[in-house]
Design an enzyme around this catalytic site. Structure first.
Site, PDB file in Angstrom:
ATOM      1  N   ARG A  25     -22.895 -15.543  15.364  1.00  0.00           N
ATOM      2  CA  ARG A  25     -21.687 -14.351  15.119  1.00  0.00           C
ATOM      3  C   ARG A  25     -20.920 -14.781  14.342  1.00  0.00           C
ATOM      4  NH1 ARG A  25     -18.743 -12.586  18.844  1.00  0.00           N
ATOM      5  NH2 ARG A  25     -19.406 -12.148  20.679  1.00  0.00           N
ATOM      6  N   GLY A  26     -19.932 -14.250  13.627  1.00  0.00           N
ATOM      7  CA  GLY A  26     -18.047 -14.250  13.565  1.00  0.00           C
ATOM      8  C   GLY A  26     -17.371 -13.517  15.259  1.00  0.00           C
ATOM      9  N   GLY A  27     -16.738 -13.596  14.685  1.00  0.00           N
ATOM     10  CA  GLY A  27     -15.301 -13.194  16.012  1.00  0.00           C
ATOM     11  C   GLY A  27     -15.019 -14.159  17.589  1.00  0.00           C
ATOM     12  N   THR A  76     -16.574 -11.742  24.095  1.00  0.00           N
ATOM     13  CA  THR A  76     -17.158 -10.405  24.267  1.00  0.00           C
ATOM     14  C   THR A  76     -17.884 -10.000  25.384  1.00  0.00           C
ATOM     15  OG1 THR A  76     -16.990  -8.460  23.807  1.00  0.00           O
ATOM     16  CG2 THR A  76     -18.897  -9.234  22.456  1.00  0.00           C
ATOM     17  N   TYR A  77     -17.888  -8.808  25.298  1.00  0.00           N
ATOM     18  CA  TYR A  77     -18.640  -9.075  27.114  1.00  0.00           C
ATOM     19  C   TYR A  77     -19.448  -7.711  26.538  1.00  0.00           C
ATOM     20  CZ  TYR A  77     -20.132  -6.920  31.919  1.00  0.00           C
ATOM     21  OH  TYR A  77     -20.881  -6.836  32.698  1.00  0.00           O
ATOM     22  N   HIS A  78     -20.936  -7.857  27.055  1.00  0.00           N
ATOM     23  CA  HIS A  78     -21.859  -6.893  26.765  1.00  0.00           C
ATOM     24  C   HIS A  78     -22.426  -5.717  28.095  1.00  0.00           C
ATOM     25  CE1 HIS A  78     -22.372  -7.399  22.719  1.00  0.00           C
ATOM     26  NE2 HIS A  78     -22.411  -9.121  23.017  1.00  0.00           N
ATOM     27  N   GLY A 114     -18.195  -8.095  15.172  1.00  0.00           N
ATOM     28  CA  GLY A 114     -19.252  -9.819  15.060  1.00  0.00           C
ATOM     29  C   GLY A 114     -20.410  -9.677  14.172  1.00  0.00           C
ATOM     30  N   ALA A 127     -20.757  -3.375  18.974  1.00  0.00           N
ATOM     31  CA  ALA A 127     -21.002  -2.963  20.561  1.00  0.00           C
ATOM     32  C   ALA A 127     -19.788  -2.046  20.963  1.00  0.00           C
ATOM     33  CB  ALA A 127     -20.857  -4.249  21.183  1.00  0.00           C
ATOM     34  N   CYS A 181     -11.672 -10.546  22.319  1.00  0.00           N
ATOM     35  CA  CYS A 181     -11.499 -10.609  20.782  1.00  0.00           C
ATOM     36  C   CYS A 181     -11.021 -11.808  20.629  1.00  0.00           C
ATOM     37  CB  CYS A 181     -11.865  -9.617  19.653  1.00  0.00           C
ATOM     38  SG  CYS A 181     -12.789  -8.713  20.222  1.00  0.00           S
TER      39      CYS A 181
END
Lengths: 218, 82
Positions: A72-74, A77-79, A141, A154, A170
């Protein structure tokens, strides 16, 4: 548009589901679809992420949280469960062939959905994402192939935002992160959150793009 | 000699610069029309550009990490003997 709630799933499993649906959308075997998920805890690295974005790898290793590189772009990050992730699989060729317009749309619709719960969220013209009280609450993203999108946005709802301290979210070193729970001082019902986001997305997708068509045809 | 120039398509109305992030083929490789050839990125999006024709990727004019503008030539594809 179809809506698909996968519940809480591993990142890789959701990615397989996305790519399978992306292929079917390219082949026009399925309609535009909004996938909604919550992920098991995971750190993801977008295409422009680099090592400097991860400032405390040990924090994640101690908790057994895996780090996954994605297309993905970007940046980073955290999920985790309690964070709502939207993966729209939509054909921009049938709407508007414009990546920037689509990202603006994702930010606006996520902010509007958060507003419905009383979260004072909005866009920042200078920085991507959705912001509430000067803190980042949603992260973008995306990937686009054959003008069909995957990956997405997200939104921190009830998740603990502490793990974001182990990274520059980011790739930005000067941002602070928040959640709807932190802003409101209470948890939100995830079923209700998903219902509102889905409604908002479907309505805005038609409205935003319809308005563009009016401009172009006049 | 048949040669086709691959130009960066318009992916946003604002015409923002993109960065070349991934070539799916190397110089000298055969490429097939419609298959992913090169991935470009903005700050929040990746976008795959398919090969516009059958041929041999003769020259990557833009290398990974380099910026490109809409309409700029990013590769040359030789279409002889295909």
């Amino acid at each position: 548009m179809d809506i698909c709630d996968l519940g809480i799933v591993d990142y890789e499993d959701a990615l397989c589901f996305q790519t399978d649906l992306w292929r079917k959308r390219v082949e026009k075997k399925v309609p535009d679809t909004l996938i909604m998920v919550e992920h098991e805890p995971v750190v993801t690295l977008g295409r422009v992420a680099d090592e400097s974005s991860m400032i405390d790898r040990e924090l994640f290793e101690k908790k057994g949280i895996s780090v996954v590189s994605t297309g993905r772009g970007g940046n980073i990050t955290y999920h985790a469960p309690g964070q709502l992730v939207l993966y729209p699989i939509v054909d921009l060729a049938e709407k508007k062939r414009d990546i920037t317009f689509y990202i603006d749309f994702l930010e606006k619709t996520a902010a509007r959905a958060l507003n419905r719960f009383g979260v004072p969220a909005g866009r920042d013209e200078k920085r991507r994402g959705v912001w509430a009280g000067g803190r980042k609450i949603a992260f973008i993203g995306i990937a686009v192939k054959r003008w069909v999108t995957f990956h997405g946005v997200a939104v921190n709802i009830n998740n603990d935002t502490t793990p974001f301290s182990g990274m520059h979210p980011c790739g930005e070193s000067d941002i602070r992160v928040t959640s709807a729970k932190e802003v409101l001082g209470r948890e939100l019902d995830m079923s209700e959150v998903k219902r509102v986001f889905a409604e908002r997305f479907v309505e805005d997708f038609g409205r935003e793009y319809s308005s563009q068509f009016v401009v172009r045809s006049s | 000699m048949g040669k086709m120039e691959l130009r960066l398509p318009e992916i946003s109305a604002g015409g923002e610069d993109v960065v070349i992030t991934l070539w799916h083929a190397g110089e000298g490789d055969y490429v097939a029309s419609g298959e992913d050839l090169v991935e470009v990125s903005t700050d929040k999006a990746t976008f795959d550009i398919p090969a516009p024709c059958y041929g041999v990727l003769e020259r990557m004019i833009k290398k990974p990490g380099e910026k490109a503008k809409t309409g700029e030539v990013i590769a040359e594809i030789c279409t002889d003997d295909i």
